[in-house]
Design a protein around this motif. Structure first.
Motif, PDB file in Angstrom:
ATOM      1  N   ARG A  26       0.832  -1.206   0.000  1.00 37.32           N
ATOM      2  CA  ARG A  26       0.000   0.000   0.000  1.00 37.32           C
ATOM      3  C   ARG A  26       0.864   1.253   0.000  1.00 37.32           C
ATOM      4  O   ARG A  26       0.563   2.239  -0.682  1.00 37.32           O
ATOM      5  N   ASP A  73      -8.553   1.738   2.014  1.00 34.49           N
ATOM      6  CA  ASP A  73      -8.829   0.594   1.136  1.00 34.49           C
ATOM      7  C   ASP A  73      -7.841   0.592  -0.028  1.00 34.49           C
ATOM      8  O   ASP A  73      -7.593   1.625  -0.654  1.00 34.49           O
ATOM      9  N   ASP A  74      -7.272  -0.575  -0.316  1.00 32.82           N
ATOM     10  CA  ASP A  74      -6.298  -0.677  -1.413  1.00 32.82           C
ATOM     11  C   ASP A  74      -6.847  -0.123  -2.728  1.00 32.82           C
ATOM     12  O   ASP A  74      -6.123   0.516  -3.495  1.00 32.82           O
ATOM     13  N   ALA A  75      -8.118  -0.378  -2.987  1.00 32.06           N
ATOM     14  CA  ALA A  75      -8.718   0.052  -4.251  1.00 32.06           C
ATOM     15  C   ALA A  75      -8.883   1.562  -4.334  1.00 32.06           C
ATOM     16  O   ALA A  75      -9.152   2.097  -5.414  1.00 32.06           O
TER      17      ALA A  75
END
Length: 495
Positions: A399, A472-474
């Motif tokens: 991340r 959130d990664d997205a």
């Protein structure tokens, strides 16, 4: 000739000892919150009219007899809420139309229908479940809450409840449940290379609780000052202050706390306690260099001093193996504080303090639940904690790399700082663009924090502390794009 407005008597206009919870309850609440409420009330009641200029943070701090951090934090929060407005080259002023949140603290609030403010503005009633988390959560110091190991922790709790012997349920556990203290000592010896024996492990509700117990004991032993990093996490400074230890800020540079400045301040003040984050300084993200580790340990031995090591982010180093705890160099001089709050979840409410000989506080009247302590023992001894840390390191490393790449794409002229560790980085802002402006322009679903929030005394440079632990990664690229868009809009060099 323009008539000048008389200077307001701020110490009487803003009564920090009053509020919705008058009396001793109000006095026990943090000064920052009391100043925020006092300013909101002054705006709501018209004592601070629209456009009124507030004093500079340093002037206000001197007038009210509080730290400058208290004032800058309160100003920043109220700017974010729309109660105040901040512009480059101008004083902080009361906003033309104060946000509804500015009026929540007035005395008649309970007599109005839900959603109606003093100004008659209607808003949706507050969700009884509490405020919703921001979609783009860039707040530092929050782990990945989506990855909280719920099943493993609940399994540890069930096992503890079922297997605890009957006699343990009513036994007195001085400093904590023995198997949990053994587990913590083994974990610190293995993962932090600390010199740890169970007899010196005290179980707490977290790093803040450990700091409170330690500060109260040191105050009882006659200490009255504590040397702290500037900037640093304000909560521990406040806890020390409430225990009677006056914080003395010491600057931090690329090698960690300035030991020369620390020894000079100690000589002037007589301070023999220092609070440090050697593994990963918060918020600047640097590590205490090896020469300075040796220097500060030498100072502690020479002056019969105590070093309090906040093991913040120590588990998360991405470019090399985590460096050993400072406590290993001087187990007789260093108290090591740790918890599950930043590595697992603050909801678990459990931590520890590894104390040197000679510091023997009385057992806390509000120690962690015996069931939670027994669960902690199982969580560590069965390898669940280490498995969680390994997975977290992989997730945060990726991340962080994505955030750095997105920043290089969106803001190539700005270079983030901090070693490859932890759950945050520091983003400097271009000249003429202030952190307060960025925060004021941020939409409600974007949570960002100014570096100045953590300043104890010195003026912090305009920068943002961008946390990625709970992002959130997205959403990494989208979050960076939002921050970058605000900065480009405010950057005077691009206009």
């Amino acid at each position: 000739m323009q008539k000048t407005r008389p200077i307001l008597a701020w110490e009487t206009l803003l009564d920090l000892d009053s509020g919705a919870d008058a009396g001793m309850t109000a006095l026990r609440q943090p000064l920052r919150g009391r100043l925020e409420r006092a300013l909101r009330a002054a705006v709501a009641e018209g004592r601070l009219p629209t456009g009124a200029a507030l004093p500079a943070s340093r002037v206000m701090a001197e007038t009210l007899g509080v730290s400058r951090w208290v004032v800058t934090e309160a100003y920043g929060q109220l700017v974010a809420e729309g109660v105040l407005e901040a512009r480059t080259g101008s004083a902080t002023r009361v906003a033309a139309s104060a946000a509804p949140s500015a009026l929540e603290g007035d005395s008649d609030a309970r007599n109005r229908p839900a959603g109606v403010t003093l100004a008659g503005v209607t808003r949706p009633p507050t969700d009884a479940r509490g405020p919703r988390a921001p979609r783009f959560d860039l707040r530092p110091g929050i782990p990945d809450l989506r990855a909280t190991p719920r099943s493993r922790w609940s399994s540890a709790l069930r096992s503890a409840l079922v297997t605890l012997p009957d006699h343990e349920l009513a036994a007195a556990h001085r400093w904590g449940y023995a198997p949990a203290r053994i587990a913590v000592a083994e974990h610190l010896s293995r993962s932090r290379h600390a010199v740890a024996v169970p007899e010196r492990v005290l179980l707490t509700h977290g790093a803040g609780d450990g700091m409170r117990i330690l500060a109260e004991e040191l105050h009882r032993q006659g200490h009255r000052c504590i040397l702290v990093e500037d900037p640093s996490w304000p909560r521990l400074r406040e806890i020390a202050g409430r225990a009677g230890l006056r914080p003395i800020p010491i600057p931090v540079d690329d090698d960690g706390i300035d030991v020369s400045a620390l020894t000079d301040a100690a000589s002037r003040s007589g301070a023999r306690i220092a609070l440090l984050t050697p593994a990963h300084q918060f918020p600047l993200g640097v590590a205490l260099s090896a020469p300075r580790r040796e220097q500060i340990v030498r100072w502690a031995r020479d002056q019969d001093a105590i070093l309090i090591e906040d093991d913040y982010d120590a588990e998360f180093r991405y470019d090399r193996r985590p460096i050993a705890a400072l406590q290993r160099l001087a187990p007789d001089r260093v108290a090591l504080l740790g918890s599950l709050s930043k590595s697992v979840s603050p909801a678990l409410g459990i931590g520890w303090a590894l104390l040197p000989a000679g510091i023997d506080p009385e057992p806390s009247a509000s120690s962690p639940s015996l069931i939670d302590q027994a669960a902690l023992a199982r969580f560590i001894l069965h390898g669940d904690f280490e498995r969680h840390l390994r997975a977290s390191r992989i997730r945060f490393r990726r991340r962080r790399a994505r955030m750095l790449e997105a920043l290089r794409t969106e803001l190539p002229a700005l270079t983030p700082s901090g070693i490859a560790a932890g759950m945050h980085l520091v983003l400097p802002l271009p000249p003429g663009c202030t952190a307060m402006q960025v925060i004021a322009a941020a939409p409600a679903d974007l949570a960002i924090t100014p570096l100045d929030r953590y300043a104890a005394d010195r003026e912090a440079p305009d920068a943002l502390v961008l946390g990625y632990g709970n992002l959130d990664d997205a959403l990494v690229e989208a979050a960076v794009a939002r921050v970058a868009g605000i900065i480009r809009e405010l950057d005077p060099g691009r206009r």
